[in-house]
Enzyme design. Structure first.
Site, PDB file in Angstrom:
ATOM      1  N   ASP A  97      -9.873   3.884  15.647  1.00  0.00           N
ATOM      2  CA  ASP A  97     -10.345   3.490  14.075  1.00  0.00           C
ATOM      3  C   ASP A  97     -10.633   1.994  13.980  1.00  0.00           C
ATOM      4  O   ASP A  97      -9.833   1.544  12.949  1.00  0.00           O
ATOM      5  CB  ASP A  97      -9.118   4.220  13.533  1.00  0.00           C
ATOM      6  N   GLY A 118       0.333   5.378   0.862  1.00  0.00           N
ATOM      7  CA  GLY A 118      -0.595   6.278   1.648  1.00  0.00           C
ATOM      8  C   GLY A 118       0.142   7.681   1.445  1.00  0.00           C
ATOM      9  O   GLY A 118       1.294   7.912   1.070  1.00  0.00           O
ATOM     10  N   ALA A 156       0.742  -1.319  -0.103  1.00  0.00           N
ATOM     11  CA  ALA A 156      -0.322  -0.113  -0.153  1.00  0.00           C
ATOM     12  C   ALA A 156       0.900   1.317  -0.157  1.00  0.00           C
ATOM     13  O   ALA A 156       2.124   1.319   0.421  1.00  0.00           O
ATOM     14  CB  ALA A 156      -0.942  -0.033   1.255  1.00  0.00           C
ATOM     15  N   THR A 212       4.419   4.222   3.125  1.00  0.00           N
ATOM     16  CA  THR A 212       4.326   3.093   2.147  1.00  0.00           C
ATOM     17  C   THR A 212       4.452   1.833   2.975  1.00  0.00           C
ATOM     18  O   THR A 212       5.262   1.673   3.996  1.00  0.00           O
ATOM     19  CB  THR A 212       5.316   3.381   1.081  1.00  0.00           C
ATOM     20  N   VAL A 213       3.608   0.881   2.691  1.00  0.00           N
ATOM     21  CA  VAL A 213       3.772  -0.534   3.419  1.00  0.00           C
ATOM     22  C   VAL A 213       4.182  -1.363   2.487  1.00  0.00           C
ATOM     23  O   VAL A 213       3.779  -1.603   1.122  1.00  0.00           O
ATOM     24  CB  VAL A 213       2.424  -0.901   3.959  1.00  0.00           C
TER      25      VAL A 213
END
Length: 185
Positions: free
Chosen positions: A133, A20, A18, A24-25
């Site tokens: 969340d 964002g 991912a 970053t993942v």
């Protein structure tokens, strides 16, 4: 950010999971332990929000690192590489709860996953932590079917304050109705 995130030397990137605004993942391999894990690398930011974002990133590490529960994602490493902070955490090969819900599941699997999540929340609450969340994409499932709670970036520790009056953090579709109505906890 446009620039590539630096990768700590002890890790080999297998693929990007991912990307964002904040981090970053990656799915990575830790070379000295020969294990796959998730590497979350904070982007280097050039504006005034850098301090707040880094504080939340550090906070996520500190909160999760002190918890020891089979249904809370395990942190393996934390550090800084070329001015980019990173967290290395347990890899859960079964995907997200969001994906599992979309694919459909029987009531026994739903009950088991709900029990896992409730166990993780019980440990959090006993430690004075409010996740803030909780949503299906913040629950991952291991290959063996065990659920793991993650993403503590906006968690609230009892008797602390992270937001200004009138500011609500979280995913609107999953916020408690009392928060949307302006009530405080």
């Amino acid at each position: 950010t446009g620039s590539r995130d630096p990768i700590p030397r002890n890790y080999e990137i297998l693929r990007k999971l991912a990307n964002g605004e904040i981090a970053t993942v990656y799915l990575a391999r830790q070379r000295n332990a020969e294990r796959q894990l998730v590497l979350k690398v904070l982007h280097q930011l050039a504006d005034s929000s850098t301090g707040k974002i880094l504080d939340r990133f550090l906070r996520e590490y500190e909160l999760v690192a002190r918890l020891d529960h089979p249904n809370v994602v395990r942190i393996h490493d934390f550090g800084v590489a070329d001015d980019h902070a990173y967290i290395a955490m347990e890899y859960c090969g079964g995907g997200s709860l969001k994906r599992r819900i979309g694919a459909g599941m029987d009531r026994y699997e739903a009950y088991r996953l709900m029990r896992d999540i409730a166990g993780a929340l019980g440990v959090l609450h006993a430690a004075g932590i409010l996740h803030r969340d909780l949503k299906p994409s913040n629950v991952l499932v291991r290959s063996d079917g065990e659920a793991k709670l993650l993403d503590f970036g906006i968690a609230l520790v009892e008797n602390t304050r992270m937001t200004a009056t009138g500011v609500v953090l979280g995913t609107p579709e999953y916020l408690a109705p009392e928060l949307l109505g302006g009530e405080s906890f």
